[in-house]
Design a protein around this motif. Structure first.
Motif, PDB file in Angstrom:
ATOM      1  N   GLU A 138      -5.022   6.769  -3.244  1.00 26.11           N
ATOM      2  CA  GLU A 138      -3.944   6.495  -2.672  1.00 26.11           C
ATOM      3  C   GLU A 138      -2.235   6.647  -2.549  1.00 26.11           C
ATOM      4  O   GLU A 138      -1.591   5.399  -3.239  1.00 26.11           O
ATOM      5  CB  GLU A 138      -4.479   4.700  -1.939  1.00 26.11           C
ATOM      6  CG  GLU A 138      -6.155   4.504  -1.582  1.00 26.11           C
ATOM      7  CD  GLU A 138      -6.613   2.995  -1.273  1.00 26.11           C
ATOM      8  OE1 GLU A 138      -5.609   2.197  -0.767  1.00 26.11           O
ATOM      9  OE2 GLU A 138      -7.584   2.829  -1.444  1.00 26.11           O
ATOM     10  N   LEU A 158       0.299   3.470  -3.615  1.00 26.38           N
ATOM     11  CA  LEU A 158      -0.541   2.205  -3.863  1.00 26.38           C
ATOM     12  C   LEU A 158       0.014   1.877  -5.055  1.00 26.38           C
ATOM     13  O   LEU A 158       0.055   2.287  -6.214  1.00 26.38           O
ATOM     14  CB  LEU A 158      -2.353   2.210  -3.503  1.00 26.38           C
ATOM     15  CG  LEU A 158      -2.388   0.785  -4.182  1.00 26.38           C
ATOM     16  CD1 LEU A 158      -1.979  -0.269  -2.992  1.00 26.38           C
ATOM     17  CD2 LEU A 158      -3.964   1.089  -3.718  1.00 26.38           C
ATOM     18  N   MET A 190      10.635  -3.415  -2.866  1.00 29.82           N
ATOM     19  CA  MET A 190       8.827  -3.513  -2.299  1.00 29.82           C
ATOM     20  C   MET A 190      10.190  -2.798  -0.766  1.00 29.82           C
ATOM     21  O   MET A 190       9.766  -2.535   0.149  1.00 29.82           O
ATOM     22  CB  MET A 190       8.200  -3.656  -2.029  1.00 29.82           C
ATOM     23  CG  MET A 190       7.150  -4.265  -3.486  1.00 29.82           C
ATOM     24  SD  MET A 190       6.262  -2.014  -3.124  1.00 29.82           S
ATOM     25  CE  MET A 190       5.469  -2.302  -1.604  1.00 29.82           C
ATOM     26  N   CYS A 221       5.756   2.210   0.282  1.00 31.99           N
ATOM     27  CA  CYS A 221       4.426   2.321  -0.307  1.00 31.99           C
ATOM     28  C   CYS A 221       3.469   0.613  -0.588  1.00 31.99           C
ATOM     29  O   CYS A 221       4.335  -0.129   0.591  1.00 31.99           O
ATOM     30  CB  CYS A 221       5.471   1.766  -2.304  1.00 31.99           C
ATOM     31  SG  CYS A 221       6.011   3.588  -2.529  1.00 31.99           S
ATOM     32  N   ARG A 222       2.818   0.489  -1.047  1.00 27.67           N
ATOM     33  CA  ARG A 222       1.679  -0.646  -0.447  1.00 27.67           C
ATOM     34  C   ARG A 222       1.949  -1.455  -1.876  1.00 27.67           C
ATOM     35  O   ARG A 222       2.109  -0.423  -2.976  1.00 27.67           O
ATOM     36  CB  ARG A 222       0.782  -0.078  -0.171  1.00 27.67           C
ATOM     37  CG  ARG A 222       0.665  -0.102   1.239  1.00 27.67           C
ATOM     38  CD  ARG A 222      -0.624  -0.038   1.246  1.00 27.67           C
ATOM     39  NE  ARG A 222      -1.620   1.240   1.304  1.00 27.67           N
ATOM     40  CZ  ARG A 222      -1.380   2.589   0.599  1.00 27.67           C
ATOM     41  NH1 ARG A 222      -0.126   2.975   1.421  1.00 27.67           N
ATOM     42  NH2 ARG A 222      -1.822   2.815   0.020  1.00 27.67           N
ATOM     43  N   LEU A 252       7.790  -7.402   4.925  1.00 25.69           N
ATOM     44  CA  LEU A 252       6.559  -6.884   4.048  1.00 25.69           C
ATOM     45  C   LEU A 252       5.416  -7.214   4.245  1.00 25.69           C
ATOM     46  O   LEU A 252       4.353  -7.082   3.476  1.00 25.69           O
ATOM     47  CB  LEU A 252       7.224  -7.897   2.075  1.00 25.69           C
ATOM     48  CG  LEU A 252       7.746  -7.503   2.261  1.00 25.69           C
ATOM     49  CD1 LEU A 252       8.333  -8.480   0.300  1.00 25.69           C
ATOM     50  CD2 LEU A 252       8.079  -5.925   0.907  1.00 25.69           C
ATOM     51  N   GLY A 302       1.807  -7.384   4.713  1.00 32.00           N
ATOM     52  CA  GLY A 302       0.796  -6.105   5.730  1.00 32.00           C
ATOM     53  C   GLY A 302       0.703  -5.073   4.263  1.00 32.00           C
ATOM     54  O   GLY A 302      -0.224  -3.868   4.099  1.00 32.00           O
ATOM     55  N   ARG A 303       1.881  -5.110   3.566  1.00 27.72           N
ATOM     56  CA  ARG A 303       2.552  -3.744   2.650  1.00 27.72           C
ATOM     57  C   ARG A 303       1.820  -4.472   1.035  1.00 27.72           C
ATOM     58  O   ARG A 303       2.197  -4.095  -0.151  1.00 27.72           O
ATOM     59  CB  ARG A 303       3.182  -3.451   2.873  1.00 27.72           C
ATOM     60  CG  ARG A 303       3.867  -2.537   3.898  1.00 27.72           C
ATOM     61  CD  ARG A 303       4.504  -1.528   3.766  1.00 27.72           C
ATOM     62  NE  ARG A 303       6.092  -2.373   3.484  1.00 27.72           N
ATOM     63  CZ  ARG A 303       6.909  -1.981   2.379  1.00 27.72           C
ATOM     64  NH1 ARG A 303       6.651  -2.315   1.400  1.00 27.72           N
ATOM     65  NH2 ARG A 303       7.841  -3.241   2.548  1.00 27.72           N
ATOM     66  N   VAL A 304       2.338  -5.768   0.552  1.00 28.59           N
ATOM     67  CA  VAL A 304       2.185  -6.882  -0.204  1.00 28.59           C
ATOM     68  C   VAL A 304       1.210  -7.831  -0.440  1.00 28.59           C
ATOM     69  O   VAL A 304       0.697  -8.524   0.066  1.00 28.59           O
ATOM     70  CB  VAL A 304       3.442  -7.588  -0.704  1.00 28.59           C
ATOM     71  CG1 VAL A 304       3.492  -8.126  -2.024  1.00 28.59           C
ATOM     72  CG2 VAL A 304       4.465  -5.939  -0.628  1.00 28.59           C
ATOM     73  N   SER A 305       0.272  -7.575  -0.991  1.00 29.47           N
ATOM     74  CA  SER A 305      -1.266  -8.559  -1.179  1.00 29.47           C
ATOM     75  C   SER A 305      -0.935  -8.891  -2.911  1.00 29.47           C
ATOM     76  O   SER A 305      -0.419  -9.221  -3.655  1.00 29.47           O
ATOM     77  CB  SER A 305      -1.696  -8.564  -1.424  1.00 29.47           C
ATOM     78  OG  SER A 305      -3.296  -7.434  -1.851  1.00 29.47           O
TER      79      SER A 305
END
Length: 400
Positions: free
Chosen positions: A201, A204, A224, A230-231, A255, A257-260
């Motif tokens: 991916e 990622l 970020m 990027c995620r 951010l 939806g892109r950072v978890s």
């Protein structure tokens, strides 16, 4: 030799690197049938310990301990208590005094191993493991924890340090303990079960770590915002007070939806994340040695890391190359990620090369080195302290 391991400071799912270290060390020591191992753990955690250390030879003793900061109530209190109060000498001594009342006396043990240096050690022959000494340094000074470390080093019959950089720091800060201090490096905590050959991916990024303040997620999240392509996934214990702030920042529009932050994950889940990742980013301000960096090397993943002194020392002793950035500068971090992804093949090859330095290190060998030190203490410390042959390769010391 009868050994007690005082593991009550460690709650599974909350202690990150110290937790992984203790699982591996117990597994390695249990491979030696000449010793009897008894492990003190928190009440209600036995199943989790047995999942991680499936050794039939271990004896387990569950202990109820009050005033824990790794419970739901403790996390809430930690979130709202000012750091200067939480880390003060008065508070730490009061909390530790209450906790110590629940620690069982080590009847019948020849020696006790304390795998976490920031909790007070008890009476009797003992070995304490020092992972890092950041609480002693001006930038991270925590008076209460620093006092515990000083008292532990003074009281312990032997001290073991896990990596070359904190070992040098230990000798600098406690020269009087040099003759009873040993360096015993560990294997990579969670090495790759099989190296990924593809780039699953693109874009990622992975940062496995607890959300403790010195792990510096705050700078990473601001970087970020400058890396819209990027995620980022940050698995690891959600430690307050930073966890709530980081989750709130990750929920903002730039951010979202892109950072978890999935919290603590199982080894299978962690391996699945490494298998998907394009690169590993390590913005930490201080470490003993970064487990995430060593794990990235084992997967052949390129690394971007902060210019923190111990991380640079880790790159040096592994012979690695990473995209280095200024630790508290989001723009520098973002530029390092761009540089790394633009020349990913080069940095991935450097990671694979660096993995060779530790690829042969096993927990059984590490456990054997620890047992040599424990036996030395149990026997009354006859002659010079045992030295690890593997450590000698890293430092040039003569093994014994």
């Amino acid at each position: 030799m009868r050994i007690t391991v005082e593991a009550t400071p460690i709650r599974p799912g909350h202690a990150a690197g110290v937790e992984a270290f203790t699982y591996g060390l117990l597994t390695g020591m249990a491979a030696d049938t000449s010793c009897e191992l008894r492990v003190n753990i928190l009440r209600g955690t036995l199943d989790r310990w047995r999942e991680q250390v499936p050794a039939d030879r271990l004896g387990w003793a569950e202990v109820t301990q009050p005033l824990r900061s790794d419970t739901a109530g403790g996390q809430l209190l930690r979130r709202w208590t000012p750091t200067r109060v939480r880390d003060s000498i008065a508070v730490r001594r009061a909390v530790n005094a209450v906790r110590q009342r629940s620690v069982p006396r080590q009847r019948g043990a020849d020696v006790t191993l304390h795998p976490f240096h920031s909790a007070p050690i008890g009476p009797g022959p003992s070995v304490v493991v020092v992972h890092d000494l950041r609480h002693m340094l001006a930038a991270f000074h925590a008076p209460g924890f620093a006092a515990v470390v000083r008292e532990n080093v003074a009281r312990a019959d032997a001290v073991v340090v896990t990596w070359p950089h904190p070992y040098r720091e230990m000798l600098r800060l406690f020269p009087e303990a040099a003759e009873r201090t040993a360096l015993i490096p560990t294997p990579t905590f969670q090495p790759a079960p099989a190296r990924a050959a593809a780039r699953p991916e693109p874009g990622l990024l992975l940062y496995p770590s607890s959300t403790a303040s010195h792990k510096n997620h705050a700078t990473l999240l601001e970087a970020m915002a400058l890396l819209p392509q990027c995620r980022l996934v940050c698995p690891g214990p959600l430690v307050e007070p930073d966890a709530s702030r980081l989750l709130a920042r990750a929920a903002q529009p730039d951010l979202r939806g892109r950072v978890s932050f999935p919290g603590f994950v199982t080894l299978d889940e962690l391996n699945a994340l490494y298998a998907r990742a394009d690169a590993v980013v390590i913005p930490s301000l201080w470490e003993a040695a970064s487990g995430a960096m060593l794990e990235a090397f084992s997967w052949g993943l390129p690394v971007a890391c902060a210019d923190a002194e111990p991380l640079l020392a880790q790159l040096e002793f592994t012979g690695a190359e990473a995209a280095v950035f200024r630790a508290t500068d989001p723009a520098s971090l973002a530029e390092a990620v761009y540089r790394l992804l633009a020349d990913r093949a080069h940095y991935a090859a450097a990671a694979r090369h660096a993995d060779g330095r530790l690829a042969t290190r096993t927990w059984t060998a590490t456990g054997g080195d620890y047992l040599d030190v424990l036996r030395w203490v149990a026997d009354g410390r006859p002659g010079p302290m045992p030295r690890s042959a593997f450590a000698a390769e890293l430092t040039g010391e003569e093994p014994s």
